[in-house]
Design a protein around this motif. Sequence first.
Motif, PDB file in Angstrom:
ATOM      1  N   ALA A   1      33.686  10.167 -65.105  1.00  0.00           N
ATOM      2  CA  ALA A   1      32.680  10.136 -64.035  1.00  0.00           C
ATOM      3  C   ALA A   1      32.452  11.500 -63.389  1.00  0.00           C
ATOM      4  CB  ALA A   1      33.095   9.109 -62.995  1.00  0.00           C
ATOM      5  N   ARG A   2      33.482  12.352 -63.375  1.00  0.00           N
ATOM      6  CA  ARG A   2      33.299  13.681 -62.753  1.00  0.00           C
ATOM      7  C   ARG A   2      33.010  14.748 -63.797  1.00  0.00           C
ATOM      8  NH1 ARG A   2      37.917  12.151 -59.525  1.00  0.00           N
ATOM      9  NH2 ARG A   2      37.146  11.303 -57.552  1.00  0.00           N
ATOM     10  N   SER A   3      32.352  14.366 -64.827  1.00  0.00           N
ATOM     11  CA  SER A   3      32.094  15.193 -66.006  1.00  0.00           C
ATOM     12  C   SER A   3      31.711  16.664 -65.728  1.00  0.00           C
ATOM     13  CB  SER A   3      30.960  14.530 -66.793  1.00  0.00           C
ATOM     14  OG  SER A   3      30.488  15.369 -67.789  1.00  0.00           O
ATOM     15  N   VAL A   4      32.513  17.568 -66.260  1.00  0.00           N
ATOM     16  CA  VAL A   4      32.190  19.011 -66.191  1.00  0.00           C
ATOM     17  C   VAL A   4      30.962  19.298 -67.061  1.00  0.00           C
ATOM     18  CG1 VAL A   4      33.033  21.307 -66.880  1.00  0.00           C
ATOM     19  CG2 VAL A   4      34.555  19.718 -65.698  1.00  0.00           C
TER      20      VAL A   4
ATOM     21  N   THR B   1      27.444   3.897 -54.111  1.00  0.00           N
ATOM     22  CA  THR B   1      28.818   3.400 -54.106  1.00  0.00           C
ATOM     23  C   THR B   1      28.844   2.129 -53.267  1.00  0.00           C
ATOM     24  OG1 THR B   1      29.550   5.680 -54.159  1.00  0.00           O
ATOM     25  CG2 THR B   1      31.212   4.045 -53.567  1.00  0.00           C
TER      26      THR B   1
ATOM     27  N   ALA C   1      30.804   9.480 -68.154  1.00  0.00           N
ATOM     28  CA  ALA C   1      30.086  10.712 -67.804  1.00  0.00           C
ATOM     29  C   ALA C   1      28.588  10.431 -67.684  1.00  0.00           C
ATOM     30  CB  ALA C   1      30.324  11.780 -68.879  1.00  0.00           C
TER      31      ALA C   1
ATOM     32  N   ARG D   1      28.424  17.289 -67.613  1.00  0.00           N
ATOM     33  CA  ARG D   1      27.224  16.884 -66.863  1.00  0.00           C
ATOM     34  C   ARG D   1      26.926  17.882 -65.742  1.00  0.00           C
ATOM     35  NH1 ARG D   1      28.890  12.284 -64.483  1.00  0.00           N
ATOM     36  NH2 ARG D   1      29.075  13.426 -62.536  1.00  0.00           N
ATOM     37  N   GLU D   2      27.978  18.301 -65.045  1.00  0.00           N
ATOM     38  CA  GLU D   2      27.751  19.218 -63.923  1.00  0.00           C
ATOM     39  C   GLU D   2      27.271  20.583 -64.411  1.00  0.00           C
ATOM     40  OE1 GLU D   2      31.257  18.825 -61.508  1.00  0.00           O
ATOM     41  OE2 GLU D   2      30.642  16.797 -60.935  1.00  0.00           O
TER      42      GLU D   2
ATOM     43  N   HIS E   1      31.213   2.371 -58.224  1.00  0.00           N
ATOM     44  CA  HIS E   1      29.942   3.099 -58.135  1.00  0.00           C
ATOM     45  C   HIS E   1      28.953   2.505 -59.130  1.00  0.00           C
ATOM     46  CE1 HIS E   1      32.245   6.400 -56.215  1.00  0.00           C
ATOM     47  NE2 HIS E   1      33.176   5.965 -57.034  1.00  0.00           N
TER      48      HIS E   1
END
Length: 479
Positions: free
Chosen positions: A137-140, A153, A258, A142-143, A240
Amino acid sequence: VRIIDENRDAAPYSRALGVQARTLEYYQQAGIAQRAVDGGIQSTAVNFSTGGKRRAHVPIGVVGEGLTRYPYVLDYAQNDHERMLIDELHALGVHVERSTELASFEQDASAVHATVKHAGGSAETIVAAYIAGCDGARSVVRETLKIGFPGGTYTHLFYVADVLATGSAVNGEVHVDLEESDLLAVFGMRGDGHVRLVGTIQQGARKENDITFNDVAHDVIRRMKITVRKVDWFSTYRVHHRVAERFSEGRAFLLGDAAHIHSPVGAQGMNTGIGDAINLAWKLADVLKGGVQTSRLHTYSVERMAFARRLVRTTDAVFTFASNPGPVAAFARKRLMPIAANVTRLRSFRRFLFRTVSQLGIHYRMSALSRGRAGSIHGGDRLPWIERATSDGHDNFAVLASLRWQVHVYGRAIPQLAQRCTELTLPLYEFAWSPSMRRAGFQRDAAYLVRPDGYVALAVSSKHGVELLNAYAMEFLNR
Ligand SMILES: Cc1cc2nc3c(=O)[nH]c(=O)nc-3n(C[C@H](O)[C@H](O)[C@H](O)COP(=O)(O)OP(=O)(O)OC[C@H]3O[C@@H](n4cnc5c(N)ncnc54)[C@H](O)[C@@H]3O)c2cc1C
């Protein structure tokens, strides 16, 4: 292929339990389905109650019989599941490189340049043709691509507990209890007395990180009438619902959490991520090894985003209904539950539900790769399953184990089609016609061009088969 993971070890916790039929069908193609089935247990029924009072019992044991070789939901803990996949990869000579973190990457027209950090602090640049961001979910990935992850959420705080317990709800069935603003569910796990509890928490004054199983134990015992002997794992989490704005950019792709996250309703998250991986993997192979045009890769986003968006909408609606606080919502749930349970007793409705939850119903009709219709099967549909399709009793999915493009004919192939398949180096499989094939939607003697992931690409009647197959092969198969 190189697979890197910043974690030193595989996650030891069970997380996703439900493995859907479509995932097992993919595993059948890869020759690993039996290992998964042997490692899990099959859910046999779902019980619904409100405030600890049973309202409905819905048998789901073999609800998808005739639709798939795996007509049930398999409960197979994600840590065991991941270990199995890692072993199988190992046997193929691919090793997960641990304690290796993707720090950043750049891409140009010909390659991806990724900077990774190893455990001791050393850095390495990996030059690769493509990068698949399966980094959660906190994909580097994607960011780095600056792809938005819109959604929201839910306000509820959830807990998950894997416990050893006794009591009537410890019977391998699923038990769901709804109260005014609470949801509590029990799922069977492998091993005598092992169950998964999932519930919502009235947070009160306590900080999220300070909550322990003792804070929910009383509620569990009261509503499910079970005695908990040991807690193997307890964790709280927030849910979320988000879908990435795009699933790819240039040579980079987003898959799994992601790309999409949603409520655990229906056990879809991990299965959807696996579906993403299957969808992208054969397309990458076609481009890298088969020499087909890179435009093939655009269809990954089109096909998987459509499903992810629909999934998030559906799980959101069900989840909101099940967990909405307040007496009006609670009253509606109490009244609607027995009606819903009665509807689910209808075989046709149960099968509709099974097709949806099992992911057998996913189709790619909207994709540029999908063409034609024969019988009730459209280009883009999952190839329907026929249990005894060959004279020696094999199903029609056995031949999908080659993971190659292939042509199926249910009935007899005309000689010109057989000849053209040979010229195009497309394996042709003929299955002797039977009434079960008509029931499954096939048209007798029609030609079905099947993709490596078991979806029909092109469906054509025998009359136009050769001509349309030729056109398709020229446009998409580099032949
Ligand atoms: C309690 C619970 C129950 C669930 N139940 C179900 C269920 O029954 N069925 C279902 O289908 N789904 C379920 N899910 C959802 C499921 O667990 C997730 O959808 C699934 O784990 C997502 O897999 P993933 O590989 O996309 O992401 P993750 O599991 O988050 O894995 C991401 C990986 O990427 C690595 N990583 C991250 N960043 C980097 C980096 N920069 N460099 C290198 N490595 C990196 C991480 O170490 C990790 O190994 C459940 C989830 C929870 C929490």
